[in-house]
Design an enzyme around this catalytic site. Structure first.
Site, PDB file in Angstrom:
ATOM      1  N   ARG A 120       5.018   0.539  -6.431  1.00  0.00           N
ATOM      2  CA  ARG A 120       4.918  -0.434  -5.343  1.00  0.00           C
ATOM      3  C   ARG A 120       3.868  -1.507  -5.616  1.00  0.00           C
ATOM      4  O   ARG A 120       3.824  -2.510  -4.929  1.00  0.00           O
ATOM      5  CB  ARG A 120       4.540   0.279  -4.040  1.00  0.00           C
ATOM      6  N   CYS A 162       0.833  -1.200   0.000  1.00  0.00           N
ATOM      7  CA  CYS A 162       0.000   0.000   0.000  1.00  0.00           C
ATOM      8  C   CYS A 162       0.874   1.259   0.000  1.00  0.00           C
ATOM      9  O   CYS A 162       2.037   1.219   0.368  1.00  0.00           O
ATOM     10  CB  CYS A 162      -0.851   0.029   1.251  1.00  0.00           C
ATOM     11  N   LYS A 168      18.988  -8.260 -18.585  1.00  0.00           N
ATOM     12  CA  LYS A 168      18.435  -8.164 -17.234  1.00  0.00           C
ATOM     13  C   LYS A 168      17.158  -8.980 -17.112  1.00  0.00           C
ATOM     14  O   LYS A 168      16.907  -9.635 -16.109  1.00  0.00           O
ATOM     15  CB  LYS A 168      18.143  -6.691 -16.911  1.00  0.00           C
ATOM     16  N   TRP A 192      -3.158  -2.470  -1.556  1.00  0.00           N
ATOM     17  CA  TRP A 192      -2.766  -3.819  -1.991  1.00  0.00           C
ATOM     18  C   TRP A 192      -3.494  -4.751  -1.034  1.00  0.00           C
ATOM     19  O   TRP A 192      -3.191  -4.791   0.160  1.00  0.00           O
ATOM     20  CB  TRP A 192      -1.245  -3.946  -1.880  1.00  0.00           C
ATOM     21  N   GLU A 212      29.639 -13.971 -14.874  1.00  0.00           N
ATOM     22  CA  GLU A 212      28.771 -13.002 -15.555  1.00  0.00           C
ATOM     23  C   GLU A 212      29.503 -11.705 -15.887  1.00  0.00           C
ATOM     24  O   GLU A 212      29.357 -11.181 -16.983  1.00  0.00           O
ATOM     25  CB  GLU A 212      27.573 -12.634 -14.654  1.00  0.00           C
ATOM     26  N   GLU A 215      26.358 -18.986  -6.425  1.00  0.00           N
ATOM     27  CA  GLU A 215      26.036 -17.600  -6.755  1.00  0.00           C
ATOM     28  C   GLU A 215      27.321 -16.787  -6.922  1.00  0.00           C
ATOM     29  O   GLU A 215      27.419 -15.941  -7.826  1.00  0.00           O
ATOM     30  CB  GLU A 215      25.124 -17.029  -5.665  1.00  0.00           C
ATOM     31  N   LYS A 252      28.327 -14.875 -10.357  1.00  0.00           N
ATOM     32  CA  LYS A 252      28.641 -13.438 -10.420  1.00  0.00           C
ATOM     33  C   LYS A 252      29.964 -13.231 -11.139  1.00  0.00           C
ATOM     34  O   LYS A 252      30.094 -12.360 -11.989  1.00  0.00           O
ATOM     35  CB  LYS A 252      28.752 -12.810  -9.015  1.00  0.00           C
ATOM     36  N   HIS A 299      35.563 -35.968  -6.355  1.00  0.00           N
ATOM     37  CA  HIS A 299      34.865 -36.731  -7.389  1.00  0.00           C
ATOM     38  C   HIS A 299      35.009 -36.077  -8.762  1.00  0.00           C
ATOM     39  O   HIS A 299      34.161 -36.269  -9.623  1.00  0.00           O
ATOM     40  CB  HIS A 299      33.391 -36.893  -7.017  1.00  0.00           C
ATOM     41  N   ASN A 353      -1.481   1.715   6.134  1.00  0.00           N
ATOM     42  CA  ASN A 353      -0.608   0.680   5.562  1.00  0.00           C
ATOM     43  C   ASN A 353      -0.278  -0.288   6.677  1.00  0.00           C
ATOM     44  O   ASN A 353      -0.093   0.138   7.823  1.00  0.00           O
ATOM     45  CB  ASN A 353       0.728   1.269   5.098  1.00  0.00           C
ATOM     46  N   GLY A 354      -0.118  -1.560   6.341  1.00  0.00           N
ATOM     47  CA  GLY A 354       0.245  -2.540   7.354  1.00  0.00           C
ATOM     48  C   GLY A 354      -0.914  -3.471   7.641  1.00  0.00           C
ATOM     49  O   GLY A 354      -1.856  -3.575   6.858  1.00  0.00           O
TER      50      GLY A 354
HETATM   51  C1  G6P Z   1      18.758 -13.109 -16.197  1.00  0.00           C
HETATM   52  C2  G6P Z   1      19.483 -12.114 -15.319  1.00  0.00           C
HETATM   53  C3  G6P Z   1      19.858 -12.764 -13.992  1.00  0.00           C
HETATM   54  C4  G6P Z   1      18.644 -13.333 -13.322  1.00  0.00           C
HETATM   55  C5  G6P Z   1      17.887 -14.292 -14.255  1.00  0.00           C
HETATM   56  C6  G6P Z   1      16.542 -14.650 -13.697  1.00  0.00           C
HETATM   57  O1  G6P Z   1      19.628 -14.124 -16.575  1.00  0.00           O
HETATM   58  O2  G6P Z   1      20.647 -11.659 -15.963  1.00  0.00           O
HETATM   59  O3  G6P Z   1      20.456 -11.804 -13.143  1.00  0.00           O
HETATM   60  O4  G6P Z   1      19.014 -14.006 -12.165  1.00  0.00           O
HETATM   61  O5  G6P Z   1      17.647 -13.663 -15.510  1.00  0.00           O
HETATM   62  O6  G6P Z   1      15.764 -13.495 -13.694  1.00  0.00           O
HETATM   63  P1  G6P Z   1      14.555 -13.219 -12.747  1.00  0.00           P
HETATM   64  O7  G6P Z   1      14.084 -11.843 -13.130  1.00  0.00           O
HETATM   65  O8  G6P Z   1      13.519 -14.269 -13.067  1.00  0.00           O
HETATM   66  O9  G6P Z   1      15.027 -13.312 -11.347  1.00  0.00           O
END
Ligand code: G6P
Length: 608
Positions: A27, A2, A603, A74, A488, A481, A485, A504, A99-100
């Protein structure tokens, strides 16, 4: 989520309120409304759907006046319709935006019905309107009434109230939900986010939990939870914070890494009250759905998939029900077997990832319900899921996801707690976990202070072509992860393994040219992990260790060590992610790659 806007001024306020609502549209909401006081009367307009529908209604029925409140809703209690939209009124003379979540609204409603009040909506908010009316009718001022009423309320709230008998007073209160006062010259404002008020002021006063404030055009009087008059500092808006601008940062990715302490607070805001989770935050249907869940199937892509892998550890440990995790592009194309009582949980920063969406559409009719944890309100995933929990991380511009990931983890812990309650997770354990999570903003600030040390470490990676990442338990997905990173944004080939798998296969790769990044907090798996690290050292591999307080791990030849502060075990996956993000960032900067827009990546992947 909200949104609230309010104004008390010498000029007309409806345009200011409407613009404020527009600025809160990001939001996500399902209805919008406004109430303005004019010549001793309250005028109110509400509409289901977009702020634009409200604007069109206001064009036909303008609200004039210099005192008003407005809201985007919301739904949490009661479906999205006009009757449930805010502002809510008690009689003709008092209007409230909220809100809340008021947790004890049912007992309060029964009490008020007993006292002769009739309810027109299904919302928890309407009890606040009638409670305030009861106090005002008993002779209290609007401000005294607010002081009395908030003592009755359990849960989280930010409130804005106007009364026709007080044509120059806007009374507000907050506990657990954000609320800011905008300070103008001869006018004052309230909003749930300072962005809503930027067209009218850049000076803000932040209320603390339990504060009440009374605003007139010329004054702001604040009292704290004990009723003492207090001064709250006025600060200027820092441009760039939480917005889609880089500000002082060289890259969006770095800015987004540094935003994480604030993001941790914002994903929890309004969802926790007095140390326990407000599960209504998941939406109107949440309780009924959660009651039927017997296992969880998580589906996601990329970084979001790694968040899902961590949630599997949490759900199976704390809830004690099975949790399966799979990448969406595989899940959608295979004949999956889903036992009865499966909650289908998608994770996505964008809410538009094609494979994740397709998996949702494919499976919807075969599960008891769907929940999306997502950073973009109004995205397809959110619209098409039964329940949604927003991660409130603000726009993430860097292609490599950082703050979206850690905010997903917080949202996943909230989900774990909601389910855990139904399978014997004690109230005490829930409180312990939430108390630990409450430390996250401060803890991540301390981790950011390691940045110079991490930058130095990064120099040793710039010339490498490969890297291995190792972790165990919840730190294995963190290692994944970390490796993602690094590849990427620096284009260094990086892979992650659960450290127990080293012998292994990947051990064959280890030599002096293979940096091995290890996430090694002081937990039950540390001794096992140390044995794996020995295996690396014995082959001449160079270790880069993010360690906890265990003093047997030391910086020595072949071991480059960065020591993290003491971290509660439950927070380890979030905390240890941050140094790995910084490591990749600095390696990429040293290599001169395009950090925010790495080659070949997007993205939001809206195609298969
Ligand atoms: C793309 C982006 C990643 C992201 C993935 C999933 O590969 O470059 O950074 O983790 O999509 O995207 P999502 O929006 O579903 O989290």
């Amino acid at each position: 989520m909200c949104g609230i806007v309010g104004a008390v001024a010498a000029r007309q306020v409806s345009g200011i309120l409407l613009e404020g609502l527009r600025r809160l549209e990001y939001r996500g909401y399902d209805s919008a409304g406004m109430a303005v006081i004019d010549q001793g009367q309250i005028g109110r307009v509400r509409r289901v759907g977009k702020v634009q529908s409200l604007a069109e209604a206001l064009a036909k029925h303008p609200l004039t006046g210099t005192l008003g409140i407005a809201h985007t809703r919301w739904a949490t209690h009661g479906v999205p319709n006009e009757v449930n939209a805010h502002p809510h009124m008690s009689g003709e003379r008092l209007a409230v935006v909220h809100n809340g979540i008021i947790e004890n609204f049912e007992s309060l409603r029964d009490e008020l019905i007993g006292a002769g009040y009739t309810f027109s909506s299904e919302t928890d908010t309407e009890v606040v309107a009638h409670l305030l009316d009861r106090e005002v009718s008993a002779g209290k001022s609007l401000r005294e009434a607010m002081r009395a009423v908030i003592q009755y309320l359990e849960g989280a709230f930010a409130l804005g109230v106007v009364h026709a008998d007080y044509p120059d007073q806007l009374v507000t209160a907050r506990k657990g939900s954000p609320l800011v006062i905008g300070v103008g010259i001869g006018e004052h404002f309230i909003a749930s986010d300072q962005l809503a008020l930027l067209p009218v002021t850049d000076r803000f006063m932040f209320l603390e939990d339990g504060d009440i404030a009374c605003l007139t055009p010329d004054s702001v009087e604040v009292e704290d939870g004990s009723g003492q008059s207090v001064d709250r500092a006025v600060t200027r808006f820092e441009h760039g914070a939480g917005s889609a601008e880089k500000g002082a940062f060289k890259h969006f990715m770095l800015k987004e890494i540094y935003e994480q302490p604030a993001v941790m607070a914002s994903v929890m805001e309004g969802r926790i009250s007095d140390g326990h989770l407000l599960e209504q935050a998941f939406g109107v249907e949440a309780k009924a759905l959660f009651d039927r869940v017997r296992q969880v199937q998580i589906v996601a892509c990329g970084t979001s998939y790694h968040a899902g892998m961590i949630a599997k550890y949490w759900i199976e440990e704390l809830v004690g029900i099975p949790c399966m995790v799979e990448v969406a592009s595989e899940f959608r194309y295979r004949p999956v077997v889903l036992p009865e009582g499966t909650l289908f949980l998608t994770l996505s920063q964008s809410g538009e990832t094609a494979d994740t969406l397709a998996a949702l559409r494919e499976i919807r009719s075969r599960v008891i319900g769907t929940l999306a944890i997502c950073n973009v309100p109004g995205s397809s995933l959110v619209r098409e899921s039964d329940l949604a929990l927003m991660t409130n991380a603000g726009p993430e511009i860097g292609v490599a996801s950082t703050k979206a990931f850690t905010s997903q983890l917080v949202a996943l812990m909230l989900t774990t707690l909601a389910l855990g309650r139904r399978f014997g997770l004690s109230d005490t354990r829930e409180r312990e976990i939430l108390a630990a999570f409450a430390q996250l903003p401060a803890l991540l600030e301390r981790l950011l202070a390691l940045d110079p040390e991490i930058e130095q470490m990064a120099a040793q990676f710039a010339e490498k072509h490969n890297a291995l990442f190792l972790g165990r338990g919840t730190l294995f997905p963190v290692a994944l992860e970390g490796a993602l990173k690094l590849k990427e944004i620096s284009y260094i080939h990086a892979e992650a393994y659960p450290a127990g798998e080293l012998k292994h296969g990947p051990l064959a790769l280890v030599d002096k040219d293979m940096p091995v990044v290890t996430v090694a907090p002081t937990n039950a798996m540390l001794e096992k992990l140390k044995a794996n690290m020995q295996e690396v050292r014995a082959r001449g591999g160079e270790l880069f260790v993010f360690a906890g307080q265990d003093q047997s791990l030391r910086d020595e030849p072949g071991i480059n060590l960065i020591r993290l502060p003491s971290i509660p075990i439950i927070l380890e996956p979030i905390a240890y992610t941050l140094p790995l993000q910084l490591l990749s960032y600095h390696v990429a900067v040293l290599k001169g790659t395009d950090v925010d827009q790495p080659r070949n990546l997007a993205k939001s992947v809206t195609v298969e």
